[in-house]
Design an enzyme around this catalytic site. Structure first.
Site, mmCIF file in Angstrom:
data_model
loop_
_atom_site.group_PDB
_atom_site.id
_atom_site.type_symbol
_atom_site.label_atom_id
_atom_site.label_comp_id
_atom_site.label_asym_id
_atom_site.label_seq_id
_atom_site.Cartn_x
_atom_site.Cartn_y
_atom_site.Cartn_z
ATOM 1 N N GLY A 12 17.849 85.800 -23.357
ATOM 2 C CA GLY A 12 18.521 85.934 -24.639
ATOM 3 C C GLY A 12 17.814 85.162 -25.737
ATOM 4 N N ASP A 13 18.305 85.304 -26.945
ATOM 5 C CA ASP A 13 17.761 84.592 -28.114
ATOM 6 C C ASP A 13 16.321 84.991 -28.410
ATOM 7 O OD1 ASP A 13 20.177 82.992 -28.259
ATOM 8 O OD2 ASP A 13 19.400 81.868 -26.559
ATOM 9 N N HIS A 41 23.150 87.016 -33.046
ATOM 10 C CA HIS A 41 21.969 87.570 -33.698
ATOM 11 C C HIS A 41 21.872 86.998 -35.100
ATOM 12 C CE1 HIS A 41 22.516 91.343 -30.969
ATOM 13 N NE2 HIS A 41 21.840 90.396 -30.368
ATOM 14 N N GLY A 300 25.401 76.690 -31.324
ATOM 15 C CA GLY A 300 24.718 75.563 -31.951
ATOM 16 C C GLY A 300 24.008 74.668 -30.950
#
Length: 423
Positions: A12-13, A41, A300
């Protein structure tokens, strides 16, 4: 009938939303198939930064319809909050350009409360979830105790099922389960009328979209290595993040697929617990984290960082059958003298054929690296492949050759325009 599917190939990311945003101007429909508001996203468009979680990022395009498919778990407060945030940032008609399948399962605050308790119960073996109730919602779905959007419009049935779920968690956790069922029922009395506008028969909607030859972009959530079946289990999400999850979550005819694109970050990151063979806890990892601004859009949390793991990317390609790759954040590597990529895992001197399911084998595995010279020149906002330094081009070509898939897009900065498209 062009249907383009965009999938994360690592943990992911990777930057999937940016490619979705680039392709969305030509799209008539942008759809989500799985996951929930645990997705994140970040997109910078026209100087404005947008964060998407539950909503498809095709909402940036004022001419694009958007759809949340049946395989998604749907947190109603997040849905309305995100729409309001997008409106506040100047996006118009967002309420008129989003529909939701009546078969989505509802991610309730009850599930959020239970998620935190399940993580606490695991202690040192915790999964590292986003604490958004995703896993507990999918668990209820698999146990046939879930509540679907269609049932929200039947007040008596909704209340009966919600109270039954709450009673079950109270029996398990006692006073540790802090949850007000009356408050949730009251909120849904308000949501019920508002939700009617967005709710459609998802099967009929997708059938019509395909028969109408709509240009469809499908936005994958999470990534292959977080898939419930093929990811680094048990440190995974609770849905099918693969191509098969896209087909099932949206009822897409596989014969209609035009292109499946795997998004690959030029290095590797991971949020939460679980195996990460190329993680660097020293200078390299810290540098990647700081330059790449590696902290989660949803949570975060700072992401763990390390060199690109091509064992993972090739394994991902085997499962998702990518037609093309999008390599992102190449510019983050601009100041490294030497760049390493993982090209194999060895156990007792023997090279493994693929990414192993057995965690004990994975723990024992030694990473085989290939080293390449860095380029020590800026690549940010390069417009063509040949604007890149030769060492950067060689890095791209090495990845292509190893994985066996063409890199069609190369990201060289956070802006929408910082993307090279190769012929």
């Amino acid at each position: 009938m062009p249907i383009t599917v965009i999938l994360g190939s690592q943990w992911g990311d990777e930057g999937k939303g940016k490619l979705t945003d680039i392709l969305a101007p030509e799209a008539q429909l942008c759809a989500r198939a799985a996951g929930g508001h645990n997705a994140g996203h970040s997109i910078v468009a026209n100087g404005v930064s947008y964060s998407f979680h539950l909503l498809p990022s095709g909402l940036i395009n004022p001419k694009c319809m958007n759809f949340i498919g049946s395989g998604v778990v749907f947190h109603v407060p997040s849905f309305f909050r995100e729409l309001e945030e997008l409106e506040a940032k100047g996006l118009t008609t967002v309420h008129d350009r989003i529909l939701v399948s009546d078969r989505v399962h509802i991610d309730l605050d009850l599930h959020v409360a239970a998620d935190g308790l399940e993580e606490a119960e695991l202690g040192a073996s915790r999964i590292g979830t986003t604490l958004k109730g995703i896993g507990t919602t999918y668990s209820a779905k698999a146990a046939r105790r879930g509540i679907r959007l269609a049932e929200v419009f039947q007040p008596e049935l909704f209340e009966t099922k919600l109270r039954r779920l709450a009673d079950g968690y109270r029996k398990r956790y006692g006073d540790l389960f802090v949850y007000d069922v009356e408050e949730e029922l009251s909120r849904f009395n308000e949501y019920r009328t508002k939700l009617a506008k967005y709710t459609v028969d998802g099967v009929a909607f997708m059938k019509s979209a395909q028969e109408s030859n709509m240009n469809i972009v499908v936005e994958g959530a999470n990534a292959l290595m977080l898939d419930i079946d093929y990811g680094s289990y048990p440190f995974v999400t609770s849905s099918n993040t693969t191509l098969s999850g896209i087909l099932g979550g949206l009822t897409i005819n596989p014969k209609n697929l035009t292109e499946v694109i795997g998004v690959v970050k030029a290095y590797t990151t991971r949020v939460g617990q679980g195996a990460f063979k190329t993680e660097d806890l020293g200078e390299v990892g810290t540098k990647l984290q700081e330059i790449g601004r590696e902290w989660g859009t949803t949570t975060g949390r700072r992401r763990r960082c390390g060199w690109l793991d091509l064992v993972v990317v090739r394994y991902s390609t085997t499962i998702n059958c990518y037609d093309a790759l999008n390599l992102t954040k190449l510019d983050v590597l601009d100041t490294f003298d030497t760049i390493k990529v993982a090209i194999g895992y060895k156990v007792d001197g023997e090279l493994l054929e693929s990414y192993p399911a057995d965690l004990s084998i994975l723990d024992r595995a030694e990473v085989v690296y290939h080293e390449m010279p860095g380029w020590n020149k800026p690549t940010t906002n390069a417009k063509t492949f040949y604007d890149l330094p030769i060492q950067a081009r060689e890095y791209v070509e090495y990845i292509e050759k190893f994985v066996g898939v063409k890199i069609k897009w190369i990201g060289t900065g956070p802006d929408r325009e910082a993307m090279i498209k190769r012929a």
